[in-house]
Design a protein around this motif. Sequence first.
Motif, short mmCIF file in Angstrom:
data_model
loop_
_atom_site.label_atom_id
_atom_site.label_comp_id
_atom_site.label_asym_id
_atom_site.label_seq_id
_atom_site.Cartn_x
_atom_site.Cartn_y
_atom_site.Cartn_z
N THR A 170 0.20 6.15 7.39
CA THR A 170 -1.58 6.53 7.63
C THR A 170 -1.47 6.40 5.63
N THR A 171 -2.58 6.05 4.83
CA THR A 171 -2.47 5.79 4.07
C THR A 171 -2.82 6.99 3.52
N ARG A 206 2.25 -5.41 3.83
CA ARG A 206 1.48 -6.39 5.04
C ARG A 206 2.32 -7.62 5.57
N SER A 232 0.40 -0.94 -0.14
CA SER A 232 -0.01 -0.12 0.24
C SER A 232 1.31 1.47 -0.16
N LEU A 237 -1.87 -2.63 15.57
CA LEU A 237 -0.78 -3.98 15.43
C LEU A 237 0.31 -3.79 16.10
N HIS A 266 -13.47 9.22 9.04
CA HIS A 266 -12.66 8.79 7.75
C HIS A 266 -12.66 7.31 7.71
N ASP A 267 -12.56 7.10 8.64
CA ASP A 267 -12.27 5.31 9.45
C ASP A 267 -13.05 4.75 10.18
N TYR A 288 2.43 -3.98 12.07
CA TYR A 288 2.11 -3.57 10.86
C TYR A 288 2.13 -1.81 11.28
#
Length: 821
Positions: free
Chosen positions: A252-253, A423, A232, A334, A348-349, A337
């Motif tokens: 962050t994406t 990931r 990602s 986590l 927005h999440d 990650y």
Amino acid sequence: ASAFDVEAVEAKWLPVWERLQPFEADDAAVESGAREKRYALTMFPYPSGDLHMGHAEVFALHDVISRYWRLRGYEVLNPMGWDSFGLPAENAAIRNDSHPATYTYGNIETQAASMRRYAVSFDWSRRLHTSDPEYYRWTQWLFLKLREQGLAYRKNSPVNWCPQDQTVLANEQVLADGTCERCGAEVTKRELTQWYFRTTAYAQELYDCLDDLQQTWIGKVVNAQRNWIGRSEGAHVRFAVEGREEPITVYTTRPDTLYGATFMVVAADAPLAAEIVAPERREALEAYVQQVRKASDIDRLATDRAKTGVDLGVTATNPVNGEQLPVWASDYVLADYGTGAIMAVPAHDQRDLDFAREFDLPVRQVVDTGEGDPAETGVATSGDGTYVNSPLLEGVADKATGIRTVVERLEADGTGEGTVNFRLRDWLLSRQRYWGAPIPIIHCPEHGEVPVPEDQLPVVLPELRGADLKPKGTSPLGAATEWVEVACPTCGGPARRDTDTMDTFVDSSWYFLRYLSPHDQTQAFSSEAAAAWGPIDLYVGGDEHAVLHLLYARFFTKALRDAGLLTWDEPFSAYLSQGKVINDGRKMSKSLGNGVDLGEQLDAYGVDAVRLTLVFASPPEDDIDWARMSPAGSQRFLQRAWRLADDVTSEPDVDPADGDVALRRATHRTVRDAEELVESYRFNVVVARVMELVNATRKAIDSGCGPADPAVREAVEAVAVLLSMVAPYTAEEMWERLGHQPTVARAPWPVVEESLLVQESVTAVVQVKGKVKARLEVSPEIGDADLEAAAMADPAVQRALEGQTVRKVVVRAPKLVNIVV
Ligand code: ANZ
């Protein structure tokens, strides 16, 4: 001719093939460039019990292509061996108070005998077993090679632990529901020092090469790997924390939502939480961490789970607007990650929103998607929209621009940068079990980790059996005191061997290289042989290894390339995954009592009929329901094919040129179709086409040109060669009856005469008053008069002409008849 006695035919040909060894690959022919190579590989089995229906299917499919290549004149390498380390043997040894080798090598002999009877075209001179010291010596050598490259290392971290098997597991071995892929027990976490392979060093390349593999890997495997590697694009953003030099870095994406961050969350079980927690909140954090350790990752990430967490009593500064954000610890973030910390953007999440609602934290919408304010609807929005409450993004209405703008700003300010995240985790390879390759490391109090010198490899397993092998949470090898206590190779002082063994997936990550020279005592494999034979042209196997074995083998290939040992980047140029054999609409299993015993099927119908049934059942990738199959029908077909050979009366060297043209056309068309069908893996259609040719030939013998016509011999020879890909015994028997020396496996592929492929019929259109009334299949040589007569005789045309007077008929043979009324 009498009916063909399956048992006698099998007994007759096995020793002949054994003597001729037609499947031994010739290295010299390939290394010198004299012949073009094909490396055909199918997954080697675990030696648990005898072969089952699943093996029968995959071997039958695999053999079509490898026999085909051989018939086409390629030098084919088609090796077989056993993936013979692993838990089943160890568990059996504990149950029977024996040594795992007893179970392992006993089953290997059973399976080997079944494979020979099943007549798969394996090159038996290259047989290997991963549990042989002569094999695992090189597994150990490769481990050290990877370690030299910095690709094998030891670290302490929370790892997956199977309480049932009493061993650690790789992430790949934990199923989506958080259970052990082997025994189904709920997997827990333990803090342990373990060996890892640095698969993450190749994350980008492993991901990128999938684009090419997509073209030639059949099945769901490519996507499964993409998801597992999980690339990602996003950003690292740094948030300063009061009284601490190091900022908190988040991954962050959605850096474009930075103005909507209203709090931060760090993984509760990561060191960062314990480091930054305010003294008065420490006790609460510790109690919470205890609770978190019990849950699996899957549970922790689930969106529908009630959110839990602890306020750490500190704040961090948002780099774009200087806002102070409270920092929390929770299990939904986590530790391993990204960076183990996030900025929470509840608008927005959804996970952040659930958390905010649970703990009454503010929600600030920054993207207006037209779906309402998440603070009121309780539903986070993640789509494109107009940015609001975001001074930097005024007037921007698309995500890509929003992300780019914020990343540019962060980079200019030195508070963050764009980054790519995967990931994929490093591959945990230590196992606390006995039946595996010992890790060739000696731990010295003085010199730390010391590799076992190359000339002392293999580190052979100590002799342990029965109860000694019982899982106890530490490796059973630890009990072999004499084996464990050794002199340090560097200083000679007292030291201890590493007592863990390697994951058996290490053994299977490079076996395709060992097949090139399985008895070479001087090296793991020859780089020249690998350059000549590799990469594998087709790998046939199941989907169950989609992420584990295939990914690991790809990693090994890239690591060995970078070590200068391989010239290619990917091990498997093409991949075909077969469906499963089911029964009565359900998976075969002991508990359902619907298992089908392969040996019984072979005894009842013969090898060829079982193989033919499996190949003919469906396209290779589809499941086969054995209850709906008719091996007896396959057997009847094979008898019919075989009887043809008995009926041929012309001599082997007869020239087919003046044979019956219709039959010759059918033969040559079938051969050409078979070429295209095999190459596109439509093996079931190949069988169907051979069945048609058998029928056409039977008709020609009985009521056409007769058995002495050279076209009959040509057709039957083609049937024998084509059938040899699926039913080798029948084909061999036919080949012999046709007057040829064995073996049909080495017969030349029939040469297609292009002139015989010209269309046998064309479509003629019949029009009445300018409207198409009929289409007729006619010979391209048809004359005008015959075509007109055929048109007039057609029922649809007659109906159209009823009560009309035909004024004129225009005929353009062989394509058109135009009737004017
Ligand atoms: C802020 C944000 C706003 C996010 C938003 C998403 C949506 P993938 O695509 O899977 O890489 N995240 C980052 N690290 C995490 C961790 N250790 N545990 C749990 N979640 C973590 O997902 C990346 C997103 O998942 C990141 O982007 C982060 O939430 C979260 F509207 O940051 B985001």
